[in-house]
Design an enzyme around this catalytic site. Structure first.
Site, short mmCIF file in Angstrom:
data_model
loop_
_atom_site.label_atom_id
_atom_site.label_comp_id
_atom_site.label_asym_id
_atom_site.label_seq_id
_atom_site.Cartn_x
_atom_site.Cartn_y
_atom_site.Cartn_z
N MET A 75 -23.44 -88.04 -20.01
CA MET A 75 -23.19 -87.26 -21.21
C MET A 75 -24.19 -87.62 -22.32
SD MET A 75 -19.02 -87.34 -21.25
CE MET A 75 -18.88 -86.16 -22.60
N HIS A 76 -24.21 -86.80 -23.35
CA HIS A 76 -24.89 -87.05 -24.63
C HIS A 76 -26.42 -86.91 -24.60
CE1 HIS A 76 -20.98 -88.64 -25.61
NE2 HIS A 76 -21.15 -89.73 -24.89
N ASP B 205 -19.55 -86.56 -16.96
CA ASP B 205 -19.20 -87.47 -15.86
C ASP B 205 -17.82 -88.07 -16.00
OD1 ASP B 205 -19.91 -89.09 -18.00
OD2 ASP B 205 -21.40 -90.25 -16.90
#
Length: 510
Positions: free
Chosen positions: A81-82, A240
């Protein structure tokens, strides 16, 4: 016969898994790629490496399984992520992706807090500004790379770049979008107000959908490059952690997951938004429509043991090759020689700063209590225990929010170690369950693909038909109190070293 494909764009590599409709794993493939660390606190990857690994692992799946590509009913995507992926108008990547564990954006986080205000940001996005979030990284590019910033056409997350390569569609879904600091988590839509306050363009953001919705189909070009059938449905998938939670059946209140991947995460499903007023926990949309989740994150969980392996485990890696064993099994054997508490050696797993509970990008990995008696086996076990203490920090905050906790399920690569599972049971003082399918986010992504293509009627049904227990570990009463005593010291150490961490960071970047 039909199949579902789950693809997880992880930090260390991409894992692609083929499943039957009952959740049985047919085969899997894994492709690694490097992390780039050009400066202290900077962590980047090349999106093209993700695509190469995706193509190769899909091809390996077909070679190993010998199935007809047309038998794949749907594809689900998951990923780290991110991360910030920037594309120009021609769909070309503008710079290496700044990924989740990058810590360069401290000034941008402070700017958001001073200019907009933490309370206002929590009101708009349900979360507090952190260096990890995508918005922070985009502000850094604005401030430091204006020539790149001026060329931005689309801003994508890692798995959604792979979606674009597979389908030529710009799309994301609510769970991953929650980690950008640009989503109104309550309404499950982009926050136009937050986008405007940061000076970004709404047109940069892809369409956001629910995690079980079809977002496109495999293009002719992608079919040629991967071996997939043109027109195969690609479903939204999930970040995830949300995908891993689906794969573990964490889709109702009361069931909590502890994941030991590169990072470590404690994840709890909720029927309504739960917000930590100090922002130490993340409040995100779940991959289950109409549900949310809270989670606490340890930046370097399995990543701490991987770091130790890479720098101090050369002999064990060579031995593993000779014996044809997993090097982490050899590490576990060594750690089992040591008593709980490692004879006074304590590890703080802050190799990449920390998120929960300290929100401190300057925190450093630290061994405390080293004596001449301590050997490699003590250091290995202290890393395992330190990660467990860190995830107990996360669980304690979730308990403080009065989130139901009737069962804990453990997953991720670290869950393969019986010793590590026992340490978690003892530190948490709670029974720990392991799920039979340990393919993590790739499994959850495949189940979401099954929901999107009507193999299952809902995410809950997909989990009830496919998720099974593997085994359980009970806490050892002899060690619970000992670990509680060490945990008390563990918590004190961060505050004792807080100013030292900041001073060391300033010296390191001079």
């Amino acid at each position: 016969m039909g199949y579902l494909l789950g693809i997880d764009i992880g930090t260390s590599g991409t894992k692609t898994c083929l499943f039957c409709y009952n959740g049985e794993l047919v085969t899997s493939a894994y492709g690694e790629y490097p992390m780039l660390q050009p400066q202290v606190g900077w962590v980047e990857q090349h999106p093209e490496d993700w695509w190469i690994a995706t193509r190769q692992t899909i091809q390996m799946i077909f070679k190993q399984s010998k199935i007809n590509p047309s038998d794949i009913k749907g594809i689900g995507l998951s990923g780290q992520m991110h991360g910030l992926v920037l594309l120009d108008r021609d769909g070309k990547v503008l710079r290496p992706a700044i990924i989740w564990c990058d810590q360069r954006t401290g000034e941008q986080v402070e700017w958001m807090r001073d200019s907009i205000g933490t309370e206002r940001i929590i009101d708009l996005t349900s979360n507090t500004p952190l260096p990890n979030y995508t918005a922070s990284k985009l502000l850094w590019v604005r401030d430091n790379e204006p020539n790149i910033y001026d060329k931005i056409h689309k801003v994508l997350l890692p798995k959604d770049y792979i979606r674009y390569k597979l389908t030529q569609e710009f799309a994301t879904e609510v769970s991953d979008a929650s980690g950008t600091l640009l989503l109104n988590v309550a309404s499950r839509t982009w926050s136009s107000e937050m986008v405007e306050l940061l000076g970004f363009e709404n047109e940069w953001l892809p369409e956001v959908r629910e995690s079980n919705q079809i977002s496109g189909t495999v293009s002719k070009l992608a079919a040629m490059e991967t071996g997939l059938s043109e027109g195969t449905a690609v479903v939204g998938g999930a970040g995830d952690q949300a995908a891993g939670a689906v794969g573990n059946g964490i889709v109702k209140a009361g069931v909590i997951s502890a994941s030991i991947g590169t990072s470590g995460v404690v994840f709890a499903s909720t029927d309504e938004i739960k917000k930590d007023p100090l922002g130490r926990l993340h409040s995100f949309c779940h991959a289950v429509p109409g549900k949310w989740h809270v989670m606490g994150v340890t930046q370097a969980a399995g990543g701490s043991l991987q770091w130790f392996r890479n720098h101090f485990g050369i002999a064990e890696m060579e031995l593993a090759k000779t014996l044809q064993k997993n090097v982490y099994d050899i590490f576990t054997e060594k750690a089992m020689m040591v008593k709980p508490g490692c004879e006074g050696l304590v590890f703080l797993p802050y190799l990449m700063g920390e998120r929960t509970p300290h929100l401190d990008s300057y925190a450093k990995g630290t061994f405390v209590g080293i004596t001449s008696r301590h050997g490699k086996e003590h250091f290995i076990r202290s890393i395992m225990e330190g990660v467990a203490f860190s995830l107990k920090d996360c669980l304690s905050l979730i308990d403080d929010l009065k989130v139901a906790n009737s069962e804990i399920r453990i997953s991720g690569g670290g869950a393969n170690s019986l010793l590590w599972r026992q340490i978690f049971a003892d530190v948490f003082n709670q029974r720990i369950h392991r799920i039979h399918a340990n393919e993590g986010p790739a499994f959850g992504a495949a189940l979401l693909a099954g929901v999107g293509t009507n193999v299952y009627s809902s995410v809950e049904e997909a989990c009830s038909q496919s998720v099974q227990y593997y085994d359980s570990v009970e806490p050892n009463g002899e060690f619970v109190q000992r670990y509680e005593n060490y945990y008390t010291i563990y918590k004190e150490l961060y505050f004792n070293l807080y100013e030292t961490f900041s001073s060391l960071h300033k010296l390191a970047v001079e």
